[in-house]
Design an enzyme around this catalytic site. Structure first.
Site, mmCIF file in Angstrom:
data_model
loop_
_atom_site.group_PDB
_atom_site.id
_atom_site.type_symbol
_atom_site.label_atom_id
_atom_site.label_comp_id
_atom_site.label_asym_id
_atom_site.label_seq_id
_atom_site.Cartn_x
_atom_site.Cartn_y
_atom_site.Cartn_z
ATOM 1 N N THR A 102 0.808 -1.217 0.000
ATOM 2 C CA THR A 102 0.000 0.000 0.000
ATOM 3 C C THR A 102 0.843 1.270 0.000
ATOM 4 O O THR A 102 0.476 2.258 -0.628
ATOM 5 C CB THR A 102 -0.934 -0.001 1.236
ATOM 6 O OG1 THR A 102 -1.862 -1.075 1.084
ATOM 7 C CG2 THR A 102 -1.702 1.292 1.371
ATOM 8 N N ASP A 111 1.165 -6.418 -4.655
ATOM 9 C CA ASP A 111 0.347 -6.393 -3.448
ATOM 10 C C ASP A 111 0.775 -7.640 -2.685
ATOM 11 O O ASP A 111 0.714 -8.756 -3.226
ATOM 12 C CB ASP A 111 -1.136 -6.469 -3.847
ATOM 13 C CG ASP A 111 -2.067 -6.332 -2.646
ATOM 14 O OD1 ASP A 111 -1.849 -7.028 -1.647
ATOM 15 O OD2 ASP A 111 -3.012 -5.527 -2.723
ATOM 16 N N SER A 112 1.182 -7.498 -1.441
ATOM 17 C CA SER A 112 1.791 -8.645 -0.756
ATOM 18 C C SER A 112 0.790 -9.740 -0.453
ATOM 19 O O SER A 112 1.174 -10.822 -0.008
ATOM 20 C CB SER A 112 2.497 -8.195 0.519
ATOM 21 O OG SER A 112 1.581 -8.007 1.584
ATOM 22 N N SER A 113 -0.489 -9.494 -0.712
ATOM 23 C CA SER A 113 -1.429 -10.596 -0.524
ATOM 24 C C SER A 113 -1.209 -11.689 -1.578
ATOM 25 O O SER A 113 -1.714 -12.796 -1.426
ATOM 26 C CB SER A 113 -2.879 -10.091 -0.538
ATOM 27 O OG SER A 113 -3.096 -9.247 -1.630
ATOM 28 N N THR A 166 1.580 -4.705 3.938
ATOM 29 C CA THR A 166 1.418 -5.127 5.336
ATOM 30 C C THR A 166 0.735 -6.485 5.467
ATOM 31 O O THR A 166 0.889 -7.156 6.478
ATOM 32 C CB THR A 166 0.602 -4.092 6.135
ATOM 33 O OG1 THR A 166 -0.719 -4.014 5.580
ATOM 34 C CG2 THR A 166 1.253 -2.738 6.121
ATOM 35 N N ASP A 167 -0.033 -6.878 4.443
ATOM 36 C CA ASP A 167 -0.839 -8.098 4.615
ATOM 37 C C ASP A 167 0.015 -9.316 4.949
ATOM 38 O O ASP A 167 -0.367 -10.120 5.795
ATOM 39 C CB ASP A 167 -1.692 -8.370 3.359
ATOM 40 C CG ASP A 167 -2.913 -7.451 3.309
ATOM 41 O OD1 ASP A 167 -3.276 -6.879 4.353
ATOM 42 O OD2 ASP A 167 -3.496 -7.303 2.220
ATOM 43 N N GLN A 213 -4.394 -21.990 19.435
ATOM 44 C CA GLN A 213 -5.230 -20.994 18.753
ATOM 45 C C GLN A 213 -5.282 -19.697 19.547
ATOM 46 O O GLN A 213 -5.699 -18.664 19.026
ATOM 47 C CB GLN A 213 -6.644 -21.545 18.570
ATOM 48 C CG GLN A 213 -6.666 -22.722 17.638
ATOM 49 C CD GLN A 213 -8.071 -23.151 17.246
ATOM 50 O OE1 GLN A 213 -9.027 -22.427 17.441
ATOM 51 N NE2 GLN A 213 -8.175 -24.326 16.666
ATOM 52 N N CYS A 214 -4.909 -19.759 20.828
ATOM 53 C CA CYS A 214 -4.842 -18.522 21.620
ATOM 54 C C CYS A 214 -3.636 -17.725 21.136
ATOM 55 O O CYS A 214 -2.556 -18.272 21.007
ATOM 56 C CB CYS A 214 -4.629 -18.821 23.105
ATOM 57 S SG CYS A 214 -5.875 -19.884 23.813
#
Ligand code: ASP
Length: 347
Positions: free
Chosen positions: A16, A64-66, A96-97, A285-286
């Protein structure tokens, strides 16, 4: 006579911060170097004057890093290896993704780095009103000029995090990254980069290059899968992903402190994966804290299926470490031993 070498290198990969509006929405923009230099010149003169000088390169097609893949992490590490000797520090400008994924992968590939590698990005394009882009680049430049910093770090919104401990935590807010299980490495205080003592890598983990630049492409496009348990998950559903022939390893996100449903069929699938030589590692998962496999009866099945403990690692760190170890010419025993070893401050 050669001109004196520039002390820092900025590598632009997309994201971005360099994007521009197009009819299809924000897309990676070109000519980022002049745009960045122009923006830096708008800083108050004393702040501008105290910034280190830098050279600038861009990856062949900023993205785009996605859309980033392990092949992108590999290409970036190779680019850093090619250039690092000539520079005192490297700054990576990135979307940032998947910034924390790239940072984690770089940490494993650039083991023993003896200078700062600081990754950063922004939630808003450089030219947008109120953008965080210029401040993030400024902070990253200041930290990348500190020779005491000898690891891959992530700078964002005034804070320096260990790259292999960082996670994107916010979709909109400017302070988008956290490091849930490790304290900040440093902070920008009155525009000065301050590193907190005693938080950098241990002496044996830094300062002597032992890069491991493996070829991730030999593993196939997606050798490691990510599986989060849900209540009621069946063995068949687990097996559909885990027992796929192209899968060589898996991250299993289990319950709480290291638990899984008391279902022998689920454990059987994990044991079968192990029998097929797959590398399976578990974390909670925490988002905060570590796991202890076997502390509860509900975790004993993980032990019997020889699932590796990921301790308090992030999902990004586990996945990139598994991919990295699978690409190394190592025996299964050595891969398992390396996984359980703290290589770059990831656990
Ligand atoms: N989609 C963007 C990217 O990761 C988001 C960002 O940079 O903030 O490239």
């Amino acid at each position: 006579m050669h001109a004196p070498r520039s002390p820092l290198l900025v590598i632009y990969t997309g994201g971005t911060l360099g994007m521009v509006e197009t009819p299809h929405g924000l897309s990676p923009g070109g000519h980022f170097e002049p745009r960045l230099r122009e923006a830096l010149n708008t800083l108050p003169p004393t702040r501008r004057a105290s910034l280190p000088d830098f050279d600038f390169i861009a990856t062949p097609s900023p993205i785009d890093s996605s859309s980033a893949t392990p092949a992108d992490w590999q290409a970036l590490a190779a680019l850093i290896e090619d250039h690092q000797q000539a520079y005192a520090g490297i700054i990576i400008l990135h979307g940032t993704d998947t910034l924390s994924w790239t940072a984690s992968s770089l940490a494993f590939q650039l083991q023993g780095i003896d200078k700062p590698v600081v990754v950063t990005g922004a939630m808003h394009p450089l030219e947008a009103a109120g953008s965080d882009a210029l401040a993030n680049v400024e902070g990253a430049l200041r930290f990348a000029a500190l020779p005491e910093l000898q690891e891959v770090a992530l700078y964002f919104a005034g804070r320096l995090l260990r790259g292999v401990r960082a996670r994107k935590w916010q979709t909109q807010a400017d302070d988008a990254f956290i490091s849930p299980n490790y304290p900040l490495l440093g902070e920008l205080v009155d525009n000065a980069a301050v590193l907190y003592p005693g938080r950098g890598l241990a002496e044996h983990q830094r300062g002597a290059l032992r890069f491991e630049l493996a070829d991730y492409r030999t593993l196939g496009p997606s050798p490691v899968v990510r599986l989060a348990l849900w209540p009621g998950m069946t063995a068949r559903q687990l097996g559909a992903l885990l027992l796929d022939d192209t899968v060589k390893g898996a991250l299993l996100e289990v319950w709480g402190g290291g638990n899984i449903a008391d279902d022998p069929a689920l454990i059987e699938v994990l044991a079968q994966a192990r029998g097929e030589g797959k590398l399976v590692a578990a974390i909670s998962q925490c988002p905060q804290g570590h796991i202890e496999i076997g502390a509860y009866a509900a975790g004993k099945g993980l032990m019997s299926a020889e699932v590796l403990s990921g301790d308090d690692m992030t999902p990004e760190a586990v996945m990139t470490k598994l991919i990295h170890l699978l690409a190394q010419p190592m025996s299964d025993t050595d891969r398992r031993r390396h996984f359980l070893t703290n290589l770059v401050g990831e656990r």
